[in-house]
Design an enzyme around this catalytic site. Sequence first.
Site, PDB file in Angstrom:
ATOM      1  N   HIS A   1       0.813  -1.207   0.000  1.00  0.00           N
ATOM      2  CA  HIS A   1       0.000   0.000   0.000  1.00  0.00           C
ATOM      3  C   HIS A   1       0.853   1.267   0.000  1.00  0.00           C
ATOM      4  O   HIS A   1       0.517   2.244  -0.664  1.00  0.00           O
ATOM      5  CB  HIS A   1      -0.933  -0.013   1.217  1.00  0.00           C
ATOM      6  CG  HIS A   1      -2.073  -0.971   1.056  1.00  0.00           C
ATOM      7  ND1 HIS A   1      -2.938  -1.294   2.075  1.00  0.00           N
ATOM      8  CD2 HIS A   1      -2.491  -1.680  -0.016  1.00  0.00           C
ATOM      9  CE1 HIS A   1      -3.844  -2.150   1.641  1.00  0.00           C
ATOM     10  NE2 HIS A   1      -3.588  -2.406   0.385  1.00  0.00           N
TER      11      HIS A   1
ATOM     12  N   ARG B   1      -5.085  -3.300 -16.652  1.00  0.00           N
ATOM     13  CA  ARG B   1      -4.933  -4.513 -15.844  1.00  0.00           C
ATOM     14  C   ARG B   1      -6.010  -4.511 -14.767  1.00  0.00           C
ATOM     15  O   ARG B   1      -5.831  -3.928 -13.697  1.00  0.00           O
ATOM     16  CB  ARG B   1      -3.535  -4.560 -15.223  1.00  0.00           C
ATOM     17  CG  ARG B   1      -2.397  -4.521 -16.245  1.00  0.00           C
ATOM     18  CD  ARG B   1      -1.053  -4.564 -15.537  1.00  0.00           C
ATOM     19  NE  ARG B   1       0.075  -4.606 -16.442  1.00  0.00           N
ATOM     20  CZ  ARG B   1       0.787  -3.545 -16.828  1.00  0.00           C
ATOM     21  NH1 ARG B   1       0.459  -2.337 -16.373  1.00  0.00           N
ATOM     22  NH2 ARG B   1       1.815  -3.681 -17.644  1.00  0.00           N
TER      23      ARG B   1
ATOM     24  N   ARG C   1      -8.191  -5.850 -20.036  1.00  0.00           N
ATOM     25  CA  ARG C   1      -7.781  -7.245 -19.952  1.00  0.00           C
ATOM     26  C   ARG C   1      -8.520  -7.883 -18.782  1.00  0.00           C
ATOM     27  O   ARG C   1      -8.503  -7.340 -17.675  1.00  0.00           O
ATOM     28  CB  ARG C   1      -6.268  -7.356 -19.741  1.00  0.00           C
ATOM     29  CG  ARG C   1      -5.762  -8.800 -19.709  1.00  0.00           C
ATOM     30  CD  ARG C   1      -4.264  -8.862 -19.464  1.00  0.00           C
ATOM     31  NE  ARG C   1      -3.902  -8.448 -18.123  1.00  0.00           N
ATOM     32  CZ  ARG C   1      -2.640  -8.308 -17.680  1.00  0.00           C
ATOM     33  NH1 ARG C   1      -1.639  -8.524 -18.506  1.00  0.00           N
ATOM     34  NH2 ARG C   1      -2.409  -7.930 -16.439  1.00  0.00           N
TER      35      ARG C   1
ATOM     36  N   GLU D   1       0.677 -14.634 -25.334  1.00  0.00           N
ATOM     37  CA  GLU D   1       1.699 -14.815 -24.302  1.00  0.00           C
ATOM     38  C   GLU D   1       2.230 -16.240 -24.265  1.00  0.00           C
ATOM     39  O   GLU D   1       3.324 -16.477 -23.763  1.00  0.00           O
ATOM     40  CB  GLU D   1       1.118 -14.470 -22.928  1.00  0.00           C
ATOM     41  CG  GLU D   1       0.589 -13.053 -22.816  1.00  0.00           C
ATOM     42  CD  GLU D   1      -0.255 -12.858 -21.575  1.00  0.00           C
ATOM     43  OE1 GLU D   1       0.206 -12.185 -20.644  1.00  0.00           O
ATOM     44  OE2 GLU D   1      -1.389 -13.380 -21.547  1.00  0.00           O
TER      45      GLU D   1
ATOM     46  N   ASN E   1       6.355  -9.979 -21.538  1.00  0.00           N
ATOM     47  CA  ASN E   1       6.864 -10.438 -20.237  1.00  0.00           C
ATOM     48  C   ASN E   1       6.737 -11.952 -20.110  1.00  0.00           C
ATOM     49  O   ASN E   1       7.711 -12.661 -19.822  1.00  0.00           O
ATOM     50  CB  ASN E   1       6.091  -9.763 -19.096  1.00  0.00           C
ATOM     51  CG  ASN E   1       6.199  -8.244 -19.165  1.00  0.00           C
ATOM     52  OD1 ASN E   1       6.888  -7.707 -20.001  1.00  0.00           O
ATOM     53  ND2 ASN E   1       5.501  -7.575 -18.282  1.00  0.00           N
ATOM     54  N   ASP E   2       5.524 -12.465 -20.318  1.00  0.00           N
ATOM     55  CA  ASP E   2       5.314 -13.910 -20.226  1.00  0.00           C
ATOM     56  C   ASP E   2       5.811 -14.634 -21.474  1.00  0.00           C
ATOM     57  O   ASP E   2       6.372 -15.724 -21.387  1.00  0.00           O
ATOM     58  CB  ASP E   2       3.829 -14.219 -20.006  1.00  0.00           C
ATOM     59  CG  ASP E   2       3.441 -14.138 -18.534  1.00  0.00           C
ATOM     60  OD1 ASP E   2       4.264 -14.543 -17.682  1.00  0.00           O
ATOM     61  OD2 ASP E   2       2.346 -13.664 -18.232  1.00  0.00           O
TER      62      ASP E   2
ATOM     63  N   ARG F   1      11.518 -15.203 -15.253  1.00  0.00           N
ATOM     64  CA  ARG F   1      11.883 -13.779 -15.230  1.00  0.00           C
ATOM     65  C   ARG F   1      12.122 -13.271 -13.818  1.00  0.00           C
ATOM     66  O   ARG F   1      12.695 -12.208 -13.627  1.00  0.00           O
ATOM     67  CB  ARG F   1      10.800 -12.958 -15.908  1.00  0.00           C
ATOM     68  CG  ARG F   1       9.474 -12.908 -15.157  1.00  0.00           C
ATOM     69  CD  ARG F   1       8.418 -12.182 -15.962  1.00  0.00           C
ATOM     70  NE  ARG F   1       7.192 -12.030 -15.181  1.00  0.00           N
ATOM     71  CZ  ARG F   1       6.057 -11.586 -15.691  1.00  0.00           C
ATOM     72  NH1 ARG F   1       6.007 -11.254 -16.952  1.00  0.00           N
ATOM     73  NH2 ARG F   1       4.979 -11.468 -14.932  1.00  0.00           N
TER      74      ARG F   1
ATOM     75  N   CYS G   1       1.965  -4.571 -25.936  1.00  0.00           N
ATOM     76  CA  CYS G   1       1.695  -3.931 -24.646  1.00  0.00           C
ATOM     77  C   CYS G   1       2.600  -4.473 -23.546  1.00  0.00           C
ATOM     78  O   CYS G   1       2.364  -4.211 -22.370  1.00  0.00           O
ATOM     79  CB  CYS G   1       0.233  -4.081 -24.251  1.00  0.00           C
ATOM     80  SG  CYS G   1      -0.318  -5.791 -24.146  1.00  0.00           S
TER      81      CYS G   1
END
Length: 772
Positions: free
Chosen positions: A386, A493, A529, A628, A651-652, A662, A699
Amino acid sequence: MSDVGNAPGASPGISPSNSAGQVTAIRRLLRRLRGIMAGSASAQERLDRIVRVIAAEMVAEVCSAYVMRAGEVLELFATEGLRPEAVHRTRLRVGEGLVGQIAATARPLALAEAQAHPDFAYRPETGEEVYHSLMGVPILRGDRVLGVLIVQNRTPRHYTEDEIEVLQTIAMIVAELAASGELVNPLEMAQSRGGASLPVRLDGLRLNPGLAIGPALLHEPKIVIRQVVAEDAIAEEERLRDAVAAMQEAIDALVDASRGLGPGEHRDIIETYRMFAADRGWLRRITEAVRSGLTAEAAVQKVRDETRSRMLQISEPYLRERLFDLEDLANRLQQYLAGQAPGIAAADGPAEFILVAHSMGPAELLDYASRRIRGLVLEEGSPTAHVAIVARAFDIPVVGRVAEAVERIDNGDTVIVDGDHGQVMIRPSGDIEQGVAATIAARSKRRAYYDTLRDTPAVTRDGVAVRLLLNAGLLLDLTQLPVTGAEGVGLFRTEIPLLTRHAFPDVADQTEFYSRAYEQADSRPIVFRTLDIGGDKVLPYLAHAAEENPAMGWRAIRIGLDRPAMLRQQLRALLRAAGGRDLYVKFPMIAEIAEFEQARALLDKEVARLAAEGREPPRSVRVGVMLEVPSLLWQLPALLQRVDFLSIGTNDLAQFLFACDRGNPRLADRYDLLSAPMLALFRQVIAACNAAGKPLSMCGEMAASPIEAMVLIALGFRTLSLAATAIGPVKAMTRSLDAGALAHYLDELGERPDHSLRRWLEAYALDHAIAV
């Protein structure tokens, strides 16, 4: 009169057979220990008397106190029952033996047959071979283990939870003695760290990017507890109630003040924090500790320490991060008990500073909001903590997981926070300071230049138009749309807001959230997404078993298809929020066409339900897929007949393509996105999308790097979605690029077997004055 009054075993004391008057017995014991602590004897003499009293009251043949010395060594400082000659002679390293294990884990341990435990370490000088059972607790002061307190019995004894809690309470009193500096000279611990005045570089984890330099201000919210044992339990309970009321009133004011930051997820976090402050279970445990005979301050500390030691055993990152919020509350409540309003430390500090803390909650950061925080250094923390989310609202560079930051940084030390690379420099040399100051100035200048590009199109020198979209996950991110000039949101996201909640939101809550997103986008398109949860983003309220390979496990669309009610609720909310607008939805982690068709069927059901309810439908509904999983590459023609658009998530995709975790630092630099396999893959996907006439976007994180975005544009990508901070640099690169010329150069590079083509491409950018 002796300290013990009765020989061990003669007094009923605090034992399983005497539970009826346990509270009275605990109060009697605490009063006796308070009398010892208030005496004029030396610290060693007081500790000797304390272990004798504990042995008698807990009906134990042995009570021993081990104290931490330099080098993480636990030394036997006092004992009742073991051989006296072992005192100051028996030593165990942290992690060695049962005592060392208690110190290493900061958790209590109770064994009926201690010698059968695999970690048991025998020390012949102690004579403890005749004792079977053992109960031990860490001697804690805040976050630090100062020693270990144990009791032992000759016969196998099953210690109760009540007895463990009693020993933990007693350990708080011993902690005051251990922390006083009378047993171990504080200089011994300080000198063992060494090099205090030399420049030091510490590595950590990037929580928020940016670069900052300034004087350090240590966040020291802890209150020194002067009195552990209460003289009047009723009065202490009244003090606790008054302090809780004052704290909750101040938090209400803090929530009101947070509205000045504008809309965003940080607001929801502060609201959640207010709920924590009213948690009845937490307040009940503190009240019970007061009724057992502790002062209100000591009771708060006891519950805080117990909660910390318990939650540190939890492997789930999100749940562990909630510990920081609870510690923030405990610190805040202790300050009110001591008559101090939170935020006084900030008023006494410099006007601008680097804030250094072991951990922080979101409200603690807001206490400093009236001052200029240039950067934040934390010993703990993660991107979903947070405090990190609230720091982003203030654009503060943050580096977390910096080991020993509080110990190695002094108030006033010059500190450099490199949020881009996750590094902290303490007491840098003059030339480094000058270099960093120059870099910050250059960044400010570049930022000013990027601001001038906000309303200019992203068009290459040879006339290729590129759409630059924004990656977002919070409503706060959407405020960057007009600031950056982004044409819309290419990736929203939707799971990020859920990570800060304690229950899955219903359809009404989700609809309201997505409606607010549309309003803030102000007619710009948003591509939502669906939930990409699981892996490293586990919802605390969703049952989730530990997995050996979570990145390739039960996550994203796999959870959505196995829990169709959850996915349908999200799709229902998106359709309702999009009434009269264009709705773009893409499904993550699709591995085969059958999965997409199942997901699309759920969406079609919700479209039919919307019509049956008579609600306003979206102006249009377009459905896409995140590429992905490499298995989709062999299904592209059939897939592209079924989708409206395709997005690549590097990324994936990269970690699956190269079989490279990663999150493993050993593999971080082993594979490069600017390598022949990746470029060949991109060429294949671009050709397939062009043949099918379907839009393609990038993206993933790759789009945020100017050198890599340069290559993507030359290959044929015309839509890039990236973080807000990257839009300016990528637009500047685009306007300096001749895409056709670079495309010819990529053809010349061909199928080179190099590990990476990066050095060739960096040289090309330099030779052609491309702004990378």
